[in-house]
Design an enzyme around this catalytic site. Structure first.
Site, PDB file in Angstrom:
ATOM      1  N   GLU A   1     -32.650  -8.262  34.064  1.00  0.00           N
ATOM      2  CA  GLU A   1     -32.402  -9.707  34.125  1.00  0.00           C
ATOM      3  C   GLU A   1     -30.914 -10.015  34.217  1.00  0.00           C
ATOM      4  O   GLU A   1     -30.508 -11.004  34.837  1.00  0.00           O
ATOM      5  CB  GLU A   1     -33.014 -10.391  32.900  1.00  0.00           C
ATOM      6  CG  GLU A   1     -33.063 -11.900  32.982  1.00  0.00           C
ATOM      7  CD  GLU A   1     -34.011 -12.425  34.058  1.00  0.00           C
ATOM      8  OE1 GLU A   1     -33.985 -13.639  34.318  1.00  0.00           O
ATOM      9  OE2 GLU A   1     -34.776 -11.622  34.639  1.00  0.00           O
TER      10      GLU A   1
ATOM     11  N   HIS B 276     -32.316  -8.898  41.302  1.00  0.00           N
ATOM     12  CA  HIS B 276     -33.237  -7.841  40.851  1.00  0.00           C
ATOM     13  C   HIS B 276     -33.366  -6.764  41.930  1.00  0.00           C
ATOM     14  O   HIS B 276     -33.338  -5.565  41.651  1.00  0.00           O
ATOM     15  CB  HIS B 276     -34.629  -8.434  40.602  1.00  0.00           C
ATOM     16  CG  HIS B 276     -34.771  -9.193  39.324  1.00  0.00           C
ATOM     17  ND1 HIS B 276     -34.465  -8.653  38.091  1.00  0.00           N
ATOM     18  CD2 HIS B 276     -35.221 -10.460  39.079  1.00  0.00           C
ATOM     19  CE1 HIS B 276     -34.717  -9.542  37.140  1.00  0.00           C
ATOM     20  NE2 HIS B 276     -35.178 -10.651  37.710  1.00  0.00           N
TER      21      HIS B 276
ATOM     22  N   HIS C 101     -31.800 -15.161  42.678  1.00  0.00           N
ATOM     23  CA  HIS C 101     -32.193 -14.510  41.430  1.00  0.00           C
ATOM     24  C   HIS C 101     -32.998 -13.238  41.711  1.00  0.00           C
ATOM     25  O   HIS C 101     -32.672 -12.158  41.201  1.00  0.00           O
ATOM     26  CB  HIS C 101     -33.025 -15.494  40.604  1.00  0.00           C
ATOM     27  CG  HIS C 101     -33.499 -14.951  39.290  1.00  0.00           C
ATOM     28  ND1 HIS C 101     -32.843 -15.189  38.102  1.00  0.00           N
ATOM     29  CD2 HIS C 101     -34.576 -14.170  38.964  1.00  0.00           C
ATOM     30  CE1 HIS C 101     -33.488 -14.595  37.110  1.00  0.00           C
ATOM     31  NE2 HIS C 101     -34.547 -13.963  37.611  1.00  0.00           N
ATOM     32  N   GLU C 102     -34.030 -13.379  42.540  1.00  0.00           N
ATOM     33  CA  GLU C 102     -34.844 -12.206  42.866  1.00  0.00           C
ATOM     34  C   GLU C 102     -34.044 -11.190  43.683  1.00  0.00           C
ATOM     35  O   GLU C 102     -34.261  -9.980  43.576  1.00  0.00           O
ATOM     36  CB  GLU C 102     -36.115 -12.625  43.603  1.00  0.00           C
ATOM     37  CG  GLU C 102     -37.042 -13.547  42.813  1.00  0.00           C
ATOM     38  CD  GLU C 102     -37.455 -12.984  41.465  1.00  0.00           C
ATOM     39  OE1 GLU C 102     -37.533 -11.743  41.327  1.00  0.00           O
ATOM     40  OE2 GLU C 102     -37.688 -13.790  40.545  1.00  0.00           O
TER      41      GLU C 102
END
Length: 572
Positions: free
Chosen positions: A354, A330, A326-327
């Protein structure tokens, strides 16, 4: 469109009037403006370094937090004073006049090329962004900017301690200050009294997206998910979640509680697996690093230094991996932005940001194809324990299909937003959205947040919240005055589903590529459709309409969840 800066030459019109090849050459005011804006950028990045250190490496004591708060306050004051320098206002006005002149000259020349038109658009958009930013900044006194920086530091420290001690009451005074100061700032920045303070706060994180539009989209999702979650919950064929947890033993509860790290999922094995997979997806660790934190986050100091954090649980391995992916999503967005050191080459909005993390986490990392690729790596990490840890007994028996089903299982009793499955996640967002809106509007007191939190978790998800650490204290956002941020998570989830739909159309063999561990084409598609544009578009809706042909459409997200979980749980 991002283009290379041409050499500093000139062209001529039919009347032999010289035309500068770049706007910087034409406008000395614009050149000086860029220098000033870049100075502010670097000051803000220096503050980001101190903030990263505060959360990852700095001693967590009251004295340390107080000193770091003072350091950040000094930088915030300098940055704010530079951002409200009257000369910037004058340079913005003169640059706008010069741009109009340069544009007219180019239109009358023989070199009004696509590149020149893109340069005009970029300069125009930058001036628009910075004019808006200047007007907002000049509304905020330097003393308030300094108080904000100090409060963020002290509130963060108070939040960490309250979370550790399950003591919301100790955090409540700081949290009330955060809400009060956020309202103070929003009041100063609001130019239309008909706009609510909460709507003003929303614009800080999701520019161009009206609250009425958010309400409409959220209502669509909630209306579709309530019956779907009910069906899934009543399924008699749920996926087996055993692959996510250590094997059951005959040990007593007390023995299980005291079980050592080596007897479950070793953190070092999890870190190794996470780093291997996130770098395979495309995160560049030569221009970043991976650390652990209380709350996973990503920080960018420039496209050449983008850092991510995650957290790991020895009793369950998947959330640490998904947090890292997830990070990483980003971070890949940040690493692919332009390097102009201006606001033009920053992320368009938090919702768009996001969408990038959730694209990789959910549509890639939780897909069937990914686990055909990554299943063997997970078995190597835990069954063979070749990364400084004990082997997890029986893990080698799990097939790629077993892992795919397990990682997509719905845990109906989950309390934590960042650990929530994608089916119930939207309700976690809606809960926070409703609470922060009501606090801002004055219909909910800060000290009543824990009670409201528990009531809403019960009514929305039928979950009982045992304590505030797993309830109202779990998120960092409010301690950072990021009020209005939570809705962007659900907007991002919707956008991710829409982007994946169009990515599949343009890369017909996408699933086969994923199975082979080939992600370059996907990353490049996202770079062209999202990353390279920075803030050249004015809103999430405008970006989607320009790049895939339609505004944000909740139907892609709804259909994705209905199809996936209908199949997984064998419900119609």
């Amino acid at each position: 469109m991002t283009t290379a800066t041409p050499a500093a030459t000139t062209t001529t019109t039919a009347a032999a009037t010289p035309v500068a090849a770049t706007f910087e050459d034409h406008s000395p005011s614009y050149k000086v403006l860029l220098e000033k804006l870049r100075t502010i950028t670097h000051l803000e990045r220096a503050s980001a370094v101190l903030n990263y250190d505060r959360q990852i490496f700095m001693p967590q004591t009251d004295a340390s937090a107080a000193q770091r708060g003072k350091q950040l306050a000094v930088l915030a004051t300098i940055s704010h004073e530079k951002s409200i320098d009257p000369e910037i206002g004058q340079l913005l006005e003169k640059s706008a006049q010069d741009l109009e002149e340069w544009s007219s000259l180019l239109k009358g020349s023989n070199d009004y090329s696509i590149e020149r038109q893109a340069a005009i658009h970029s300069a125009s958009r930058l001036l628009e962004l910075e004019t808006k930013s200047y007007k907002k900044a000049t509304c905020i006194p330097s003393s308030l900017a300094a108080r904000k920086a100090e409060l963020e530091s002290s509130a963060y420290a108070a939040w960490v301690k309250a979370r550790e001690n399950d003591d919301f009451s100790s955090f409540a005074p700081s949290l009330k200050q955060c809400f009060d100061q956020a309202k103070e700032i929003a009041t100063l920045q609001r130019t239309d009294e008909n706009i609510s303070l909460y709507s003003q706060m929303l614009d800080e994180f999701e520019m161009g997206m009206k609250s009425s539009r958010i309400d409409e989209l959220f209502a669509q999702v909630q209306e579709a998910l309530v019956p779907l979650i009910s069906k899934v919950k009543s399924s008699t064929n749920p996926p087996d979640l055993s692959p996510l947890f250590p094997p059951k033993t005959n040990k007593t509860d007390e023995e299980e509680k005291n079980e050592t790290e080596e007897e479950s999922f070793p953190v070092e094995s999890q870190k190794h697996l996470s780093k291997t997979l996130v770098t395979t997806l495309g995160y560049d660790t030569t221009h970043g690093r991976i650390d652990t934190a209380v709350h996973p986050f990503t920080t960018s100091f420039s496209p050449y230094d983008v850092r991510i954090t995650s957290r790991f649980n020895t009793k369950e391995w998947f959330q640490g991996l998904m947090g890292t992916i997830h990070e990483g999503g980003h971070a890949m967005y940040e690493q692919s932005l332009g390097d102009s050191d201006t606001s033009l080459d920053t992320a368009l909005s938090m919702g768009v940001h996001e969408s990038q993390s959730l694209f990789w986490e959910r549509h890639i990392g939780k897909g069937k194809g990914f686990w055909k690729f990554a299943g063997g790596m997970a078995r190597d990490a835990f069954a063979n324990a070749n990364n400084n840890g004990e082997a997890v007994e029986g893990f080698e028996k799990y097939t790629d299909e077993d892992l795919y089903k397990a990682v997509n299982g719905v845990k109906f009793d989950n309390l934590i937003r960042v650990d929530a499955d994608e089916l119930t996640y939207p309700l976690h967002v809606i809960l926070r959205y409703n609470i922060e809106r009501d606090v801002v509007e004055g219909t909910l007191k800060v000290e009543d947040i824990p009670r409201r939190w528990k009531d809403d978790m019960k009514s929305l998800l039928d979950v009982d919240v045992p304590n505030d650490t797993k309830g109202a204290l779990q998120d960092i956002h409010w301690s950072m005055m990021a009020i209005g941020y939570f809705p962007t998570y659900l907007l991002g989830a919707m956008m991710a589903a829409q982007l994946y739909h169009y990515c599949q159309l343009e890369i017909p063999d996408l699933e086969e590529r994923i199975e082979r561990g080939e992600f370059t084409a996907v990353k490049e598609w996202l770079r062209r459709k999202v990353h390279m544009h920075g803030k050249r578009y004015k809103s999430l809706d405008e970006l989607l309409e320009g790049e895939v042909g339609e505004k944000l459409n909740a139907e892609y997200f709804i259909r994705y969840l209905q199809d996936k979980y209908g199949e997984l749980y064998q419900v119609a």
